[in-house]
Structures are given as C-alpha cells and as structure tokens.
Design a protein around this motif. Structure first.
Motif, mmCIF file in Angstrom:
data_model
loop_
_atom_site.group_PDB
_atom_site.id
_atom_site.type_symbol
_atom_site.label_atom_id
_atom_site.label_comp_id
_atom_site.label_asym_id
_atom_site.label_seq_id
_atom_site.Cartn_x
_atom_site.Cartn_y
_atom_site.Cartn_z
ATOM 1 N N GLU A 165 4.498 17.193 -23.346
ATOM 2 C CA GLU A 165 3.447 17.905 -23.429
ATOM 3 C C GLU A 165 3.207 18.283 -25.011
ATOM 4 N N THR A 166 4.440 18.048 -25.824
ATOM 5 C CA THR A 166 4.281 18.292 -27.284
ATOM 6 C C THR A 166 3.822 17.275 -28.021
ATOM 7 N N ASP A 167 2.529 17.611 -28.603
ATOM 8 C CA ASP A 167 1.681 16.570 -29.334
ATOM 9 C C ASP A 167 2.624 16.017 -30.551
ATOM 10 N N GLU A 168 3.301 16.926 -31.105
ATOM 11 C CA GLU A 168 4.084 16.501 -32.379
ATOM 12 C C GLU A 168 4.945 15.455 -32.087
ATOM 13 N N VAL A 169 5.611 15.557 -30.877
ATOM 14 C CA VAL A 169 6.673 14.588 -30.661
ATOM 15 C C VAL A 169 6.002 13.362 -30.396
ATOM 16 N N LEU A 170 6.316 12.306 -31.172
ATOM 17 C CA LEU A 170 5.782 11.012 -31.136
ATOM 18 C C LEU A 170 6.503 10.166 -30.236
ATOM 19 N N GLU A 171 7.996 10.307 -30.254
ATOM 20 C CA GLU A 171 8.912 9.425 -29.468
ATOM 21 C C GLU A 171 10.162 10.349 -29.118
#
Length: 168
Positions: free
Chosen positions: A90-96
């Motif tokens: 759910e955290t957009d900044e986490v790409l992978e």
C-alpha cells in the motif's frame, strides 16, 4: 512449460521493444506473421507475458532520490510478516520489496523526492507500528546497471542460442 528457441526469441525481443509491430517481431524471430502472432497469443494466454509497460526516464520528470533499505522486524510470526507486507503493498514510494533469508527480513527499493521525504516515510512506518525493529538506509548515488530484461537464454540453459545482437 516448455519453450522452444523461437518462443525465447519472441520474449527476448519483446523485453527490448515492447511496442514492436507484429510484422517486425516476426522478421526478428525469422517466422512469418501468422505463426508468430499465434505464438505471441499463446504466450500471453499462458501468462508468460504478464503485461506491457513503458519505461520512464524519471530524470526528465522530477528530481528524486533512490534508497535501498534493509528492514528487520521485531517478531517473526506469520501475522507480523503479513502486516508488514500488506503495508509495503500500500506504500507507493516502495517500488520493490523482497523478503530475504539471512541477516535481514526485507530489502526495499524506495523512491522519494529527497532524503527528508524518505525519512518522513520511515517515521510514518515506525508510527504505524508495522513491526520494524531496525532499518538501514543506503542512498543510491549513481546507478551502475538498471535492467528489467531477464537473460532468458542463460536462465533456461539455452546458451547455444544466437546472441541477442544477431537477432537485431
């Protein structure tokens, strides 16, 4: 699933040029258009091709900081992993986000506007109490190699296939 050399050539070409026309693809893999199109549809239907995407040059759009983060959790119960993994989804900044074996539990690839934005994200995650015990931050100063292209011939033990340059 068994893939032959032509299937691998199709997949390799698509990884490099997702917008290639069906006719050009057929030429690259040395097939006529109809059999090539049939193979492509079969690969899509079987889920080998999961989608088509544009690769963005983010440096043309905005300034950003890329951060690699090691995460260790307090507890190692199934519910703890599930809560953390759901939050990462759910955290957009986490790409992978990768679950790992060894000394840490997760490795994250995070994108932020700057270091302050990254730290506010970490502070928010700590406030949410998603189970983080420790985290280590590594700011990417220069990308050396970035690739989404999977080396299919090497992974599938097909090193005897012609090199990718010969397919162009």
């Amino acid at each position: 699933m068994k893939l032959d050399e032509i299937d691998i050539r199709i997949l390799s070409a698509l990884q490099r040029e997702g917008r290639i026309t069906k006719l050009k693809l057929a030429e690259k893999v040395n097939l006529s258009a109809t059999p090539c199109w049939e193979r492509l549809r079969r690969l899509e239907k079987q889920g080998v091709i999961a989608g088509y995407h544009a690769t963005l040059d983010l440096s043309q759009l905005a300034r950003f900081t890329l951060v690699l983060t090691e995460i260790s959790l307090h507890r190692h119960q199934q519910a703890d992993f599930k809560r953390f993994e759901q939050t990462m989804q759910e955290t957009d900044e986490v790409l992978e986000c990768y679950a790992t074996g060894g000394g840490i539990d997760y490795l994250l690839k995070v994108i932020a506007r700057d270091v302050d934005h990254y730290q506010r994200l970490i502070d928010r995650l700590l406030t949410l109490d998603v189970g983080i015990d420790r985290y280590f931050t590594y700011i990417v100063t220069k990308p050396i190699k970035e690739s989404r292209e999977v080396p299919l011939t090497a992974l599938m033990g097909k090193e005897h296939l012609p090199s990718e340059e010969k397919l162009s």
